[in-house]
Write a protein that holds these residues in place. Sequence first.
Motif, short mmCIF file in Angstrom:
data_model
loop_
_atom_site.label_atom_id
_atom_site.label_comp_id
_atom_site.label_asym_id
_atom_site.label_seq_id
_atom_site.Cartn_x
_atom_site.Cartn_y
_atom_site.Cartn_z
N ALA A 239 0.83 -1.20 0.00
CA ALA A 239 0.00 0.00 0.00
C ALA A 239 0.87 1.25 0.00
O ALA A 239 0.57 2.23 -0.71
CB ALA A 239 -0.92 -0.01 1.21
N ALA A 240 1.94 1.24 0.78
CA ALA A 240 2.84 2.39 0.82
C ALA A 240 3.52 2.62 -0.53
O ALA A 240 3.75 3.77 -0.94
CB ALA A 240 3.88 2.19 1.91
N ALA A 241 3.82 1.54 -1.25
CA ALA A 241 4.48 1.65 -2.55
C ALA A 241 3.57 2.28 -3.60
O ALA A 241 4.05 2.89 -4.56
CB ALA A 241 4.95 0.28 -3.01
N ARG A 242 2.25 2.14 -3.42
CA ARG A 242 1.30 2.73 -4.36
C ARG A 242 1.07 4.22 -4.12
O ARG A 242 0.49 4.91 -4.95
CB ARG A 242 -0.03 1.98 -4.31
N ALA A 243 1.50 4.71 -2.97
CA ALA A 243 1.27 6.12 -2.63
C ALA A 243 2.15 7.03 -3.47
O ALA A 243 3.25 6.66 -3.90
CB ALA A 243 1.55 6.34 -1.15
N LEU A 244 1.65 8.23 -3.72
CA LEU A 244 2.39 9.23 -4.49
C LEU A 244 3.11 10.20 -3.54
O LEU A 244 2.60 10.53 -2.47
CB LEU A 244 1.43 10.03 -5.37
N PRO A 245 4.31 10.67 -3.91
CA PRO A 245 5.04 11.58 -3.03
C PRO A 245 4.37 12.95 -2.90
O PRO A 245 4.53 13.64 -1.90
CB PRO A 245 6.41 11.70 -3.69
N GLU A 246 3.62 13.35 -3.92
CA GLU A 246 2.92 14.64 -3.90
C GLU A 246 1.52 14.45 -4.47
O GLU A 246 1.25 13.51 -5.22
CB GLU A 246 3.68 15.69 -4.71
#
Length: 299
Positions: A239-246
């Motif tokens: 789930a964290a890997a799918r998150a966008l930095p911005e």
Amino acid sequence: MRRELGLPCAPGREPLLAEEIKSLKLGTPELHPFAVEMKGGLRSIMRANLELGLASAVWVQMAEFNCSRPSELERKVARLQFKEWLVPGDAVAVKVKVRRSRMNAKEIEARVLAGIRRRLSDDGTDPYTSRAAVEIRVRLENDECQIYLDTSGTPLHRRAYRLQTGKAPLREDLACALLWASGWDRVSPLVDPLMGSGTIPIEAAVLSRRLAPGRLRSFAFQQSPCFDADVWQKTVDAAAARALPEGATIFGSDRNAGALEIATKNAERTGVQLQLSCAPLSEAPGFDVMRALVTNPPW
């Protein structure tokens, strides 16, 4: 083992929740009044708790059977695989909904508890003495009985970032539903000029960055015998890997300075960047660049 999962939600929110399930590729949703159902195993249960923003809880179906007598109910409950989810010493709370049955709610609750006691008490230990109660949901209508176990514990709308609120706070899952229903594309600037404690801007930032709504909290299934820490860590990491930095630029404002302070702290706990300010509605920033306005006006 794949089971039927029940995902309760507020009335009218079922189509939005089904859309969210599809967008996350969690399963094939089936709409029901006040809930959406799908099939899934332990990984699906973990993902649903962690990643769904519109569901109130994740229930796993323990059984569905015909039952017309109290003794029959107790006997069938005693056969169920509760040892996957409970151990002797766990507190259990049974919540009953009954229609058109010769048994009343109190009798059903007593018989279900007795059945669970028979199933778990092989070592002679009473299973109702320890930590916060695990909820068992029983629906009995026209002698058709469904039994669910709540894997979430604390309702899912409690994301763990909102430790303070202003007056008449908006629930996190309702704020999320407003954003889903608004048609906002999650990349264009969004404004909430009446933000209160900042729930709508925070939920907007979470959606925009594809952050898991439940990443800051724990769940009841983590205390169950079937919990697998390695699978859970892989689920969290994925789930964290799918998150966008911005994400999108989100503006939030309120004329109350105390509300701004609360919203700022809530945003910091969530780990999102927002453009927050103290301003009356007529001077709220962001109107010149916004593509969406989502807010909860005062009465």
